[in-house]
Enzyme design. Sequence first.
Site, mmCIF file in Angstrom:
data_model
loop_
_atom_site.group_PDB
_atom_site.id
_atom_site.type_symbol
_atom_site.label_atom_id
_atom_site.label_comp_id
_atom_site.label_asym_id
_atom_site.label_seq_id
_atom_site.Cartn_x
_atom_site.Cartn_y
_atom_site.Cartn_z
ATOM 1 N N ARG A 151 0.840 -1.203 0.000
ATOM 2 C CA ARG A 151 0.000 0.000 0.000
ATOM 3 C C ARG A 151 0.870 1.245 0.000
ATOM 4 O O ARG A 151 0.573 2.235 -0.667
ATOM 5 C CB ARG A 151 -0.932 0.020 1.219
ATOM 6 C CG ARG A 151 -1.876 1.244 1.214
ATOM 7 C CD ARG A 151 -2.686 1.354 2.502
ATOM 8 N NE ARG A 151 -1.842 1.676 3.630
ATOM 9 C CZ ARG A 151 -1.679 0.896 4.701
ATOM 10 N NH1 ARG A 151 -2.312 -0.265 4.795
ATOM 11 N NH2 ARG A 151 -0.880 1.265 5.678
ATOM 12 N N LYS B 98 -5.563 9.458 -18.631
ATOM 13 C CA LYS B 98 -5.703 10.139 -19.909
ATOM 14 C C LYS B 98 -4.404 10.037 -20.728
ATOM 15 O O LYS B 98 -3.991 8.957 -21.075
ATOM 16 C CB LYS B 98 -6.130 11.591 -19.666
ATOM 17 C CG LYS B 98 -7.282 11.754 -18.645
ATOM 18 C CD LYS B 98 -8.520 10.969 -18.979
ATOM 19 C CE LYS B 98 -9.755 11.384 -18.175
ATOM 20 N NZ LYS B 98 -9.715 11.123 -16.741
#
Length: 379
Positions: free
Chosen positions: A46, A195
Site C-alpha cells: 500500500r 488520460k
Amino acid sequence: MKFGTKAIHAGQEPDPTTGAIMTPIYQTSTYWQKSPGDNKGFEYSRGTNPTRQALESCLAALENAKHGLAFSSGMGATDAVLKLLSPGDEVITGDDLYGGSYRIFTKVFANYGIKFHFVDMTKAENVKQHINSNTKLIWIETPTNPTMQIVDIKAVAGIAKERQVLLAVDNTFASPYLQNPIDLGADIVMHSVTKYLGGHSDVVMGALMVNDDDLYKRLWFIYNACGATPGPMDSFLVLRGLKTLHLRMKAHCENGRQIAEFLKTHPKVDKIYWPGFIDHPNHDIAKKQMRDFGGMISITLKGADLQETYRIASSFKVFSLAESLGGVESLINHPVSMTHGSIPKAEREKVGVTDNLLRLSVGVEDIEDLLEDIKQALS
C-alpha cells in the site's frame, strides 16, 4: 536529459536479479525482512512497491519535479490534496471545471467546512480579489474542461506566493509534454494518468508531483494512511504507455490542429474552443506557457437542440461516444449528460457548457479517416 529520453528511461534501471530491461511487475503485497525493521525500503505494498516507485520517479522527471506519487485515480489524487486542508479553510478554483472535481469540492469537502469560490480565472486579478486570510489553496485547470479556457499559471503562482497560498494545477489536458506548471511556480501538479500519460484507455490512475520536501512528506502520509494507491500491474501499464508519450502527443497535436481548422468554418458549428486559434481568449498566454495546443477541442452545434445533439453525437463511426480522453483512439463526449452532469445547469451555462456542446478528444488515427467521420456525422 531531453523529454523523450526521460519518458523511456527515467526512474528505470535493469532488474538487478535478472538484468531485465523492462521494470518487473512486483506482484506482491508484502516483503521479507531479514530482521525487524530491515526492509530495504519496502514493507507493505500500500505504501511502497518497486514497480510503482519506478513509475513515480518517471512521472516526477517528466514534470521537472523532485517527487511523484501515483494514486488509484485522478480523484484519489485530488482527494489527497484537499485532505491537506482543515475546516474553515477556503479554496479558489475556476468556474469552468471538470465535473468530478466540482462534485468532490461541493458534495464531499464542503460538508467538512471547506469553502470553495468558483471564479473566472482567465484574469489573474480575479484570483487576487477573492483571497482572504482563510484561503489555503488555489486549484486551477488549464486548458479547462471542456471550454479550453487558458489560465496564466505564472501570474497566479505569483499571487499565491505573495499570499503564502498553495497552488495546485490540474495538468491533465496538456500533459507534461506540452506544459510544466512547476517550472511556472506551481506547488503541486495533478494528473489524471488515465488520460494522456497512460494513453491507451486501459488504466485508471492519478498522480501528484511536487518539489517541496515537506509538502511531499505531508502528501505521502495521506497517500499511505488513506490507501488510494495503485497496484503494480497498473503501474507497469503506465510505465509502458509513457515510453511513447512524446510520439503520441505530437500526433495528437497535428491531428487536433487540422480538425480544429476544418471545424472552424463548418456550417454546422456555431462556436469552437481550441487554444491554438489567435482569436481564442488568452491565446498569447497559451502560446507562452504551452509548447503546442493539444488534441482537445469543443464545439457547439448551430441551431441544435438536445435531441439533435444526441443524434449527431451517436452518428460517429471512428470517434467513439464515451467518457474520458487522451487515448490513442478518438472519442466524442457530450459533457452535459456525461462528464459534467453533476454541475447544476445554471452554473454550466454561465461558462458555455450548453446542451449543444460536444467535446472531442482527437486521437492518433489517420487524419483522413477522422475528417471523413466528422463530415458524415455532421451531414
